[in-house]
Structures are given as C-alpha cells and as structure tokens.
Design an enzyme around this catalytic site. Sequence first.
Site, mmCIF file in Angstrom:
data_model
loop_
_atom_site.group_PDB
_atom_site.id
_atom_site.type_symbol
_atom_site.label_atom_id
_atom_site.label_comp_id
_atom_site.label_asym_id
_atom_site.label_seq_id
_atom_site.Cartn_x
_atom_site.Cartn_y
_atom_site.Cartn_z
ATOM 1 N N ASN A 47 12.137 13.359 -6.815
ATOM 2 C CA ASN A 47 13.388 14.423 -7.503
ATOM 3 C C ASN A 47 13.148 14.417 -8.965
ATOM 4 O OD1 ASN A 47 14.363 11.537 -7.681
ATOM 5 N ND2 ASN A 47 16.141 12.126 -7.976
ATOM 6 N N GLU A 49 15.272 15.912 -11.952
ATOM 7 C CA GLU A 49 16.552 16.478 -12.436
ATOM 8 C C GLU A 49 16.469 17.185 -14.053
ATOM 9 O OE1 GLU A 49 19.069 12.652 -12.566
ATOM 10 O OE2 GLU A 49 18.996 12.931 -10.335
ATOM 11 N N CYS A 58 15.137 18.343 -5.357
ATOM 12 C CA CYS A 58 15.223 17.175 -4.727
ATOM 13 C C CYS A 58 13.667 16.613 -4.304
ATOM 14 C CB CYS A 58 15.844 17.273 -3.283
ATOM 15 S SG CYS A 58 17.696 17.365 -3.481
ATOM 16 N N GLU A 60 12.368 16.092 -1.524
ATOM 17 C CA GLU A 60 11.800 16.611 -0.237
ATOM 18 C C GLU A 60 11.070 18.182 -0.625
ATOM 19 O OE1 GLU A 60 14.686 15.190 -0.656
ATOM 20 O OE2 GLU A 60 15.887 14.903 1.294
ATOM 21 N N CYS A 95 19.784 16.958 1.670
ATOM 22 C CA CYS A 95 20.912 17.794 1.621
ATOM 23 C C CYS A 95 20.729 18.978 2.163
ATOM 24 C CB CYS A 95 21.101 18.032 -0.180
ATOM 25 S SG CYS A 95 19.754 19.285 -0.779
ATOM 26 N N CYS A 98 17.736 21.224 1.267
ATOM 27 C CA CYS A 98 16.610 20.708 1.625
ATOM 28 C C CYS A 98 16.435 20.946 3.302
ATOM 29 C CB CYS A 98 16.322 19.388 1.454
ATOM 30 S SG CYS A 98 16.254 18.881 -0.547
HETATM 31 N N1 THU Z 1 18.226 13.778 -3.806
HETATM 32 C C1 THU Z 1 16.889 13.913 -3.398
HETATM 33 O O1 THU Z 1 16.141 14.078 -4.208
HETATM 34 N N2 THU Z 1 17.023 14.001 -2.017
HETATM 35 C C2 THU Z 1 17.968 13.901 -1.327
HETATM 36 O O2 THU Z 1 17.746 13.784 0.002
HETATM 37 C C3 THU Z 1 19.260 13.520 -1.695
HETATM 38 C C4 THU Z 1 19.548 13.764 -3.127
HETATM 39 C C5 THU Z 1 18.459 13.670 -5.357
HETATM 40 C C6 THU Z 1 18.846 14.945 -6.074
HETATM 41 C C7 THU Z 1 19.456 14.128 -7.460
HETATM 42 O O3 THU Z 1 18.465 14.185 -8.261
HETATM 43 C C8 THU Z 1 19.811 12.773 -7.001
HETATM 44 O O4 THU Z 1 19.136 12.639 -5.829
HETATM 45 C C9 THU Z 1 21.416 12.641 -6.777
HETATM 46 O O5 THU Z 1 21.709 13.619 -6.036
#
Ligand code: THU
Length: 136
Positions: A47, A49, A58, A60, A95, A98
Amino acid sequence: MPLTPQQLAQLMEAAQKATETAYAPFSNFHVGAAILTHDGQLFTGCNVENSSFGLTNCAERTAIFSAVAAGALSAQHDLVAVAVVHREGAICSPCGACRQVIFEFGPAAVVIYRAHSGEIAQTLARDLLPEGFRLR
Ligand code: THU
C-alpha cells in the site's frame, strides 16, 4: 483451478515480504500483496498512502498495476491468484475498489486473505464481487 500448496506458500511468503516496503505513515496498517499470472509470473505490491488520504493505493492494486505495466496482465483471465496480508497478520480482506480491479483481469482468480472469521480464506474473485462491472 485450485492452487497447489507450493503456489499458496510462495504467494503468502511474497506478500509478507512486500509488507516491508509499505508506505503507511497515516494508518500504520502495512499491507503486502502478491499475484500470480497465467504464465506463472509473480508480482508484488504494497500500500502507498498519501497526505491527501483519498489518493492511497492498496497493495493489491499496486501489484496488479505493476503486472500490467510489465505486460503480464492484459486479458480477462490472465490473473490466476491474489494474496493479501497485513504485516502483523491482522484481518484484511480486499476493499471494494480492489475487488473491481481484480475482477477486470480474473473473475475466476483465487483471492487469499485473512477473513473476518480469523481464518485464511480462499475465495473466487467473482464470489467476492457478484455482478462485477464489465464493459467488455
Ligand atoms: N489496504 C490495502 O492495501 N489492502 C487492503 O486489502 C485493505 C486496505 C490499505 C489501504 C490503507 O493504506 C490501509 O490499508 C488502511 O486502510
């Protein structure tokens, strides 16, 4: 097709390793993903941010976009499997955004994640996103 135990182990290990480069200073929720393509290639992602929170990508999608950029994913059934893990093993299912991106390249892909039950689940992408949107 079900994954072999070796494929599963390789994906989980690669996803775990990918958590190490996650850029998650805002949520402190470090996620890694690994995907397997139809021709046996493995790609990983984490991920990423952003100070403008809504721009977060994310793990994925990072992995899938890397594979697309490398020319390894272009058709509807090119994606065989996606594994997603949280660095410390927290519950973490893909999510909605994704799920839609996974669906684009693999409605029949196996998605591996820690489910709300606490178990590691293996679910087909089309079951995680019934009636996923498709233009072609
Ligand atoms: N996140 C992912 O990278 N993958 C997921 O399947 C769920 C959420 C990340 C997004 C964000 O940076 C952090 O997790 C919290 O939501």
